[in-house]
Design an enzyme around this catalytic site. Sequence first.
Site, short mmCIF file in Angstrom:
data_model
loop_
_atom_site.label_atom_id
_atom_site.label_comp_id
_atom_site.label_asym_id
_atom_site.label_seq_id
_atom_site.Cartn_x
_atom_site.Cartn_y
_atom_site.Cartn_z
N GLU A 105 0.82 -1.22 0.00
CA GLU A 105 0.00 0.00 0.00
C GLU A 105 0.86 1.26 0.00
O GLU A 105 0.47 2.28 -0.57
CB GLU A 105 -0.95 -0.03 1.21
CG GLU A 105 -2.02 -1.11 1.04
CD GLU A 105 -2.86 -1.29 2.28
OE1 GLU A 105 -2.33 -1.88 3.26
OE2 GLU A 105 -4.01 -0.85 2.30
N GLU A 116 -4.73 -9.08 3.43
CA GLU A 116 -5.35 -8.74 4.71
C GLU A 116 -6.59 -9.54 5.04
O GLU A 116 -6.86 -9.83 6.20
CB GLU A 116 -5.69 -7.24 4.75
CG GLU A 116 -4.50 -6.32 4.96
CD GLU A 116 -3.81 -5.93 3.66
OE1 GLU A 116 -4.03 -6.61 2.64
OE2 GLU A 116 -3.04 -4.96 3.66
C1 LIG Z 1 -2.71 -2.29 7.58
C2 LIG Z 1 -2.25 -3.33 6.59
O1 LIG Z 1 -3.10 -3.24 5.47
C3 LIG Z 1 -2.31 -4.67 7.22
C4 LIG Z 1 -1.21 -5.57 6.80
O2 LIG Z 1 -0.20 -5.21 6.26
S1 LIG Z 1 -1.47 -7.23 7.15
C5 LIG Z 1 0.04 -8.05 6.78
C6 LIG Z 1 0.19 -8.44 5.36
N1 LIG Z 1 1.31 -9.27 5.20
C7 LIG Z 1 1.23 -10.62 5.21
O3 LIG Z 1 0.16 -11.19 5.29
C8 LIG Z 1 2.50 -11.39 5.09
C9 LIG Z 1 2.46 -12.66 5.97
N2 LIG Z 1 3.65 -13.40 5.82
C10 LIG Z 1 3.81 -14.39 4.91
O4 LIG Z 1 2.93 -14.73 4.16
C11 LIG Z 1 5.15 -15.05 4.84
O5 LIG Z 1 5.78 -14.88 6.10
C12 LIG Z 1 6.04 -14.46 3.76
C13 LIG Z 1 5.54 -14.92 2.39
C14 LIG Z 1 6.01 -12.95 3.81
C15 LIG Z 1 7.51 -14.87 3.95
O6 LIG Z 1 7.61 -16.25 3.97
P1 LIG Z 1 9.02 -16.92 4.37
O7 LIG Z 1 10.10 -16.31 3.56
O8 LIG Z 1 8.81 -18.39 4.31
O9 LIG Z 1 9.31 -16.46 5.84
P2 LIG Z 1 8.51 -16.83 7.14
O10 LIG Z 1 9.23 -17.91 7.86
O11 LIG Z 1 7.08 -17.07 6.82
O12 LIG Z 1 8.60 -15.47 7.94
C16 LIG Z 1 9.74 -15.09 8.70
C17 LIG Z 1 9.28 -14.63 10.06
O13 LIG Z 1 8.49 -13.45 9.92
C18 LIG Z 1 7.21 -13.62 10.56
N3 LIG Z 1 6.24 -12.86 9.76
C19 LIG Z 1 6.10 -12.83 8.43
N4 LIG Z 1 5.14 -11.97 8.07
C20 LIG Z 1 4.68 -11.44 9.21
C21 LIG Z 1 3.70 -10.46 9.50
N5 LIG Z 1 3.03 -9.81 8.54
N6 LIG Z 1 3.49 -10.17 10.80
C22 LIG Z 1 4.18 -10.76 11.80
N7 LIG Z 1 5.14 -11.68 11.57
C23 LIG Z 1 5.37 -12.01 10.30
C24 LIG Z 1 6.98 -15.11 10.48
O14 LIG Z 1 6.04 -15.50 11.47
C25 LIG Z 1 8.36 -15.64 10.75
O15 LIG Z 1 8.59 -15.53 12.13
P3 LIG Z 1 9.56 -16.58 12.86
O16 LIG Z 1 10.90 -16.42 12.22
O17 LIG Z 1 9.49 -16.18 14.29
O18 LIG Z 1 8.96 -17.91 12.58
#
Ligand SMILES: C[C@H](O)CC(=O)SCCNC(=O)CCNC(=O)[C@H](O)C(C)(C)COP(=O)(O)OP(=O)(O)OC[C@H]1O[C@@H](n2cnc3c(N)ncnc32)[C@H](O)[C@@H]1OP(=O)(O)O
Length: 736
Positions: A130, A150
């Site tokens: 965003e 989200e």
């Molecule tokens: C206001 C806004 O509109 C709201 C938002 O932004 S909502 C958030 C949107 N973002 C997401 O949904 C991303 C969620 N994350 C993922 O899908 C995957 O972690 C990823 C594809 C980004 C990366 O995958 P990968 O490379 O395999 O790493 P992955 O092991 O999953 O993540 C590394 C660490 O970051 C953490 N992490 C990743 N994304 C996170 C997030 N958005 N919030 C909190 N922790 C997160 C994981 O839990 C992991 O923690 P750990 O090392 O303690 O286990």
Amino acid sequence: MSKSTEKQHIKNNNKLPDRKILLDVGENGVAIISINRPPLNLLSVDVLLSLKENIEEAMRKDNVKAIVITGSRGNFSAGFDVTAFGGSQQRKTKRELGFMSIEFITDTLEAARKPIVAAVEGLALGGGFEIALACHARISTSTSKLGLPELQYGILPGFGGTQRLPRLVGLQKALEMILMSKRIRGEEAYNMCLVDAISPPNQLLGSACQWALDILECRRPWSISLFRTDRLAPLAEARTLLNSVRAQMQKQNPNVIHPLVCIDVIEHGILSGPRNGLWKEAEALHELRQSDSCRSLVHVFFAKQSTSKIPGITDMGLRPRKIHKVAVLGGSSMSSGIATVLVLANHYVIMKYIDQVSLQNGIDRVKANLEGHFKEGRMTQEHYKKACTLFKGVLSYDSFKDVDLVIEDVPDIVSLKQQFFADLDECCPPHCIFASNTCIVNLDLIGERMKPCKEIVGIHFFSPPSVIDLLEIVRTERTSPQVLVDLLSFGRRIQRTPIVVRNCTGFAVRRMHFPYLQAAMLLVECGADVYQIDKALNSFGMKLGPFRMVDQDGFQSATTHEMKFLETFPDRSHKSNLIPILRKSNREGESTCQGFYTYNDKGEASPDPEVSTYIEMARSMSGITIKSKVATLSDGEIVEMILFPVLNEACSMISEAIIVKSSDLNVASVMGMGFPAYRGGIIFWSHSVGSKYICSKLEDWSKEYGEFFKPCAYLVERASKGHSLGAQIKLAKSPL
Ligand SMILES: C[C@H](O)CC(=O)SCCNC(=O)CCNC(=O)[C@H](O)C(C)(C)COP(=O)(O)OP(=O)(O)OC[C@H]1O[C@@H](n2cnc3c(N)ncnc32)[C@H](O)[C@@H]1OP(=O)(O)O
């Protein structure tokens, strides 16, 4: 950007200071602002405030003509830190996100007097994406991943995504990306005009700096996403589309409101102007992030993340060994599905079976699967061509000399499996991991004819493997920590969610399936209606009611599993005659178009009045009489009488340390049996019901309807202490 500044930036990046936002002004007058919270550059209120301060500082500096926003160490930003949602910290940041969206992202960043360009590499998700949307242009690498996930957390994009995305790509595509949490690659984003140019990673910053200077000098447009209207459809058309999507969402997810709220917010922006849309988005985010659905979905996200963390194993410092070449033994559609998943994840795969015809069918299915992926646009031509070279079918073991992993998927006949593994023992290298995809045959028994030093583990895929992302990794008493670490890493690489389970009948998912179906059979024999049961479970949110589920699995497999369960858990199994009676009339479920339902050419299910005759027969064979209480159960009571026995089985698994953490059962129930994620999984849901209530109900039913309902010792103990059903598993009990 001059070469020297770029070099300086890279040098800085290799030894980045411990600041969340870095500001570096180049000789060309472009300030590079990097989000620096590795590994994923997650956002928080602090990070955003710091980003705001840095942009304001760059605005003030006379030597800064333009700005590029990027992320350090290969990722733009994976979005807002989800721990802020649904949990205890949320009160602290009350409404701050809304102000961030308007005061910072809109009024500071997008309204800036100097051009701001996003240089996107790696992940740009959620709030990260965003921020990029609010920049005046976006330059991306072809492989970057962009999206707004989200809705997966029961919230909606909260930094203007609901307003800017439709204005950049049109309403239809924006709805698709937002409502389906669809991630797209940089290349696709470019084709949709969502990014302005594609650049190789090593030229990304340079291109972005040049683009920003070009905007300044009016050689490129200074685009304000929020006020674009050129991609928005006429109002009437937009309304028709929104109404149809609304109806679709309501049908798909009747128990959750966030997709509908999101559609309302998008509509509000179209009708009342984007700034009003932003305010409505901020209000909606504030409400939704406090909802039960959000809490549950955030739990499921972290529960999935934690399945591959096994205390005492994954913290030992072992490095996963690389698994390059995998052999799949079998010619079924399951074998082809597994082979396809592996090829898509860039593994070299050989498929072996004993007869040419079955093998050829298997090979043809893999080829058709890959072609389907390509035709549906899910892989590029280049990837498709490469994938085809990664796969071959064989009849002999000649090419097994360098295989790293074998996955056996032959029919569940013990002697057949034993013979395969005895042969493999002779042909595979010593490091090769031997795995079986069985969910019913004891792994120790399968390996009996192998050399004593060899071990067999389970790698259990779910049908169809291309759709269900769960993977059960089954350990025995002999499974080494190294093999577990190897397979957990392999599971993640093939983009599955691996859960480690101990060797037992049915592992985690089947053990929960079993009481799900058995309770339903028992209720039907006592007078409940098949279709009311399925409807009640559907309304609760289960993907399939027990009878639709068993129709889909097929009665052959249900019978095999039932026999195994009756043998292993005779004390808590209800023996029903219903499926054997239906099978005598050549009803085998969906495959024969007749089971508990009848199926038309399109595979659509309809209730079948004839089924009541078979139920009568089953009743008289079992000597069960109709109980008026059961015949008049409400939907809510049906849900409890079916899901409490599932919970009871889940509790037995916790006490036997079949899984590593109780949250693994939440993941298994959501991904493996279609339990609604917005209720957080079977154990998470039980917290809202209460252990005392669950236990007392099971005790009452066991007195009335038999031992099948008897609560296990663990459940009784937790209830007597007033504790919730999730617990720290005592790993001492397990061989890990
Ligand atoms: C206001 C806004 O509109 C709201 C938002 O932004 S909502 C958030 C949107 N973002 C997401 O949904 C991303 C969620 N994350 C993922 O899908 C995957 O972690 C990823 C594809 C980004 C990366 O995958 P990968 O490379 O395999 O790493 P992955 O092991 O999953 O993540 C590394 C660490 O970051 C953490 N992490 C990743 N994304 C996170 C997030 N958005 N919030 C909190 N922790 C997160 C994981 O839990 C992991 O923690 P750990 O090392 O303690 O286990």
